[in-house]
Enzyme design. Structure first.
Site, PDB file in Angstrom:
ATOM      1  N   THR A  72       0.833  -1.205   0.000  1.00  0.00           N
ATOM      2  CA  THR A  72       0.000   0.000   0.000  1.00  0.00           C
ATOM      3  C   THR A  72       0.867   1.253   0.000  1.00  0.00           C
ATOM      4  O   THR A  72       0.651   2.180  -0.798  1.00  0.00           O
ATOM      5  CB  THR A  72      -0.930  -0.010   1.231  1.00  0.00           C
ATOM      6  OG1 THR A  72      -1.771  -1.164   1.153  1.00  0.00           O
ATOM      7  CG2 THR A  72      -1.787   1.240   1.284  1.00  0.00           C
ATOM      8  N   ASN A 154      -5.212  -8.777  -8.263  1.00  0.00           N
ATOM      9  CA  ASN A 154      -5.307  -9.528  -7.020  1.00  0.00           C
ATOM     10  C   ASN A 154      -6.594 -10.326  -6.891  1.00  0.00           C
ATOM     11  O   ASN A 154      -6.661 -11.270  -6.126  1.00  0.00           O
ATOM     12  CB  ASN A 154      -5.170  -8.593  -5.815  1.00  0.00           C
ATOM     13  CG  ASN A 154      -5.966  -7.323  -5.957  1.00  0.00           C
ATOM     14  OD1 ASN A 154      -5.763  -6.562  -6.907  1.00  0.00           O
ATOM     15  ND2 ASN A 154      -6.872  -7.087  -5.046  1.00  0.00           N
ATOM     16  N   THR A 240      12.487   5.110  10.700  1.00  0.00           N
ATOM     17  CA  THR A 240      13.468   4.106  11.126  1.00  0.00           C
ATOM     18  C   THR A 240      13.179   2.787  10.439  1.00  0.00           C
ATOM     19  O   THR A 240      12.026   2.338  10.394  1.00  0.00           O
ATOM     20  CB  THR A 240      13.403   3.937  12.672  1.00  0.00           C
ATOM     21  OG1 THR A 240      13.713   5.201  13.256  1.00  0.00           O
ATOM     22  CG2 THR A 240      14.373   2.879  13.159  1.00  0.00           C
ATOM     23  N   CYS A 327      -8.892  -7.671   0.700  1.00  0.00           N
ATOM     24  CA  CYS A 327      -8.564  -6.308   1.107  1.00  0.00           C
ATOM     25  C   CYS A 327      -9.835  -5.528   1.405  1.00  0.00           C
ATOM     26  O   CYS A 327      -9.784  -4.472   1.988  1.00  0.00           O
ATOM     27  CB  CYS A 327      -7.790  -5.608   0.013  1.00  0.00           C
ATOM     28  SG  CYS A 327      -6.359  -6.531  -0.492  1.00  0.00           S
TER      29      CYS A 327
HETATM   30  N1  PLP Z   1      -1.522  -4.314  -4.386  1.00  0.00           N
HETATM   31  C1  PLP Z   1      -2.080  -5.513  -4.587  1.00  0.00           C
HETATM   32  C2  PLP Z   1      -2.283  -6.002  -5.986  1.00  0.00           C
HETATM   33  C3  PLP Z   1      -2.480  -6.299  -3.501  1.00  0.00           C
HETATM   34  O1  PLP Z   1      -3.048  -7.484  -3.709  1.00  0.00           O
HETATM   35  C4  PLP Z   1      -2.285  -5.798  -2.190  1.00  0.00           C
HETATM   36  C5  PLP Z   1      -2.769  -6.576  -1.007  1.00  0.00           C
HETATM   37  O2  PLP Z   1      -3.696  -7.339  -1.087  1.00  0.00           O
HETATM   38  C6  PLP Z   1      -1.661  -4.551  -2.027  1.00  0.00           C
HETATM   39  C7  PLP Z   1      -1.300  -3.832  -3.146  1.00  0.00           C
HETATM   40  C8  PLP Z   1      -1.402  -3.977  -0.668  1.00  0.00           C
HETATM   41  O3  PLP Z   1      -0.276  -4.590  -0.073  1.00  0.00           O
HETATM   42  P1  PLP Z   1      -0.104  -4.548   1.519  1.00  0.00           P
HETATM   43  O4  PLP Z   1      -1.019  -5.574   2.085  1.00  0.00           O
HETATM   44  O5  PLP Z   1       1.342  -4.905   1.743  1.00  0.00           O
HETATM   45  O6  PLP Z   1      -0.380  -3.164   1.957  1.00  0.00           O
END
Ligand code: PLP
Length: 385
Positions: A72, A154, A240, A327
Site C-alpha cells: 500500500t 489480485n 526508522t 482487502c
Molecule cells: N496491491 C495488490 C495487488 C495487492 O493485492 C495488495 C494486497 O492485497 C496490495 C497492493 C497492498 O499490499 P499490503 O497488504 O502490503 O499493503
C-alpha cells in the site's frame, strides 16, 4: 482435519527460513541501522544484504530498492510521489490507470485528483479482465505525468500486457509504475522489458512478513516524498527501518526467485486441477482470462448461491477461500474489479488461490467441499438474504 488454506492472494504463511533469518533482529541485534556504533552498523549491514537480495531477485540495482511498510505504501509513494515530481518539473498533471487496479493505486490517483488538481483517465478492461494496450496508450497525452498498470490483478488474477505498454511509454518519456504485489514469485518480472520506472512488492504475499514492502524506483525517476522525516531510503521514504522485516523480505525474495522456475508450473498444475473440478459443477463459470492468468489463481462465479453464504459453507467444511478481494472483505457490494469485467451480480464470486504449502490432496478436498457446499446451499435456496 487441518484447514485447506486456499487464500494465498490475501496472505501467505511465512517461510520457516524467513522467520529464522528475522529472529536475531528482533532480539539481540536490535540496533538502529542509522546509528554509527557497532550495533547500528550490524543492522545496516543486514538491511543492505536484504536490499541486494531483492535487487538480485528483480534484476535491478540495489540503489533502486527502497523498503516501505508494504504494498500500500509503495503504491502511494509511487503514484503520488512520481506524479507530484513530474508536475513540478513541468511535465503536466494527467494520470492514466486502469479500472481494476488495487485501491492503493486507484485511491492515490483519486486523491491527487480531489486534492491536488490532477486529472485522471481510468481505462476500462475487457470482459476477460485484460486491458487493451492500444486503448491504454491512446489515453496517454503530452501532459501525462505517470501511467500505473498492475502486473497482475489480485482478484481475478489477470496478467496485463506490460511488454506492449512500457516500451511505448518510454518512447514518449512517460514513466510507468506497476503494482507487482501479486505477480512476484508467481510469474517472471521483466523490469527492463517492461520499461518500468517504478514497481511495488509486498513481502507477505511471497512467504515473508507483514508490514514490509518494496518500492523499486529507477535512479533517473524523481519522486517527491510522501513521508517526511529523517531522510532514510534515498530521502524518499523517511522512518526508522524495520530491520527484522527487511531481513525477512530479502530472504523471502531470494527464496521466491530461486523457486520460481519449479514453483510456477507446479502452481499452474494445481490451479488447473482446481479449475477443472470447480467448473465441472453446473452453473459455475470462470472469472477472468484462462490464458493470461496468474498460475495460482482460480476465481469463479457460482449461479444460485450467495457469496458470503458459500464462503461460510466452505469455511465450515475446512476450506479457507475468499469472495472477491480480502482487502475489502466485509463489503457487501461487488468489488470494482468484478464490476469492471461485467461479472453478473446475482451469483457468488469465489477466489481460491494456491501457494507453497498447497498439495494435490488439498485441491481434491477443496473441490469436494466446494461441490458439496454448492449443492447443499442450492437445495436450501442459495443462502440469499
Ligand atoms: N496491491 C495488490 C495487488 C495487492 O493485492 C495488495 C494486497 O492485497 C496490495 C497492493 C497492498 O499490499 P499490503 O497488504 O502490503 O499493503
Amino acid at each position: 482435519m487441518a484447514t485447506v488454506y486456499l487464500d494465498h492472494a490475501a496472505t501467505t504463511p511465512p517461510d520457516p527460513a524467513v522467520l529464522a533469518a528475522m529472529r536475531p533482529y528482533q532480539e539481540d541485534r536490535f540496533g538502529n541501522p542509522s546509528s554509527l556504533h557497532a550495533a547500528g552498523r550490524a543492522a545496516r549491514a543486514a538491511v543492505e544484504a536484504a536490499r541486494e537480495q531483492v535487487a538480485g531477485a528483480l534484476g535491478c540495482d540495489p540503489l533502486e530498492v527502497l523498503f516501505t511498510s508494504g504494498g500500500t505504501e509503495a503504491d502511494n509513494q509511487a503514484v503520488k510521489g512520481i506524479a507530484w515530481a513530474a508536475r513540478e518539473a513541468g511535465r503536466g498533471g494527467h494520470l492514466v490507470t486502469t479500472a481494476i487496479e488495487h485501491h492503493a493505486v486507484i485511491e492515490s490517483a483519486e486523491w491527487l485528483a480531489g486534492h491536488a488538481g490532477f486529472e485522471v483517465t481510468v481505462v476500462p478492461v475487457g470482459a476477460d479482465g485484460v486491458v487493451d494496450a492500444e486503448r491504454l496508450l491512446a489515453a496517454v497525452r503530452d501532459d501525462t505525468a505517470l501511467v500505473s498498470v498492475m502486473a497482475a490483478n489480485n482478484e481475478i488474477g489477470t496478467l496485463q500486457p506490460l511488454a506492449d505498454i512500457g516500451p511505448a511509454l518510454a518512447d514518449r518519456g512517460v514513466p510507468l509504475h506497476t503494482d507487482a504485489v501479486q505477480a512476484f514469485g508467481r510469474v517472471p518480472l521483466d523490469l527492463d522489458g517492461w520499461g518500468a520506472g517504478a514497481l511495488a512488492l509486498s513481502a507477505h504475499k511471497f512467504n515473508g512478513p507483514k508490514g514490509v514492502g518494496v518500492l523499486v524506483l529507477r535512479r533517473d525517476l524523481a519522486a517527491t516524498p510522501v513521508l517526511h522525516g529523517g531522510g532514510q531510503e534515498r530521502g524518499v521514504r523517511s522512518g526508522t527501518l524495520n530491520t527484522a522485516g527487511i531481513v525477512g523480505c530479502g530472504r523471502a525474495a531470494a527464496l521466491a526467485a530461486a523457486r520460481l522456475p519449479d514453483e510456477a508450473p507446479r502452481l499452474a498444475a494445481l490451479r488447473d486441477r482446481l479449475l477443472d473440478g470447480l467448473l465441472a459443477v453446473d452453473g459455475v463459470t470462470l472469472n477472468g482470462s484462462r490464458r493470461r492468468r496468474l498460475p495460482h489463481n482460480a476465481h469463479v462465479a457460482v449461479a444460485g448461491c450467495d457469496g458470503e453464504a458459500l464462503l461460510c459453507a466452505l469455511d465450515a467444511g475446512g476450506v479457507a477461500a475468499s469472495t472477491g478481494s480480502a482487502c475489502q472483505s466485509g463489503a457487501a457490494s461487488p468489488s470494482h474489479v468484478l464490476t469492471a469485467v461485467g461479472a453478473p451480480q446475482d451469483r457468488a464470486h469465489i477466489r481460491l488461490t494456491c501457494g507453497r504449502t498447497t498439495t494435490p490432496a488439498d485441491i481434491d478436498r477443496a473441490v469436494d467441499v466446494f461441490t458439496d457446499s454448492v449443492n447443499r446451499l442450492r437445495d436450501a435456496g442459495g443462502g440469499f438474504v
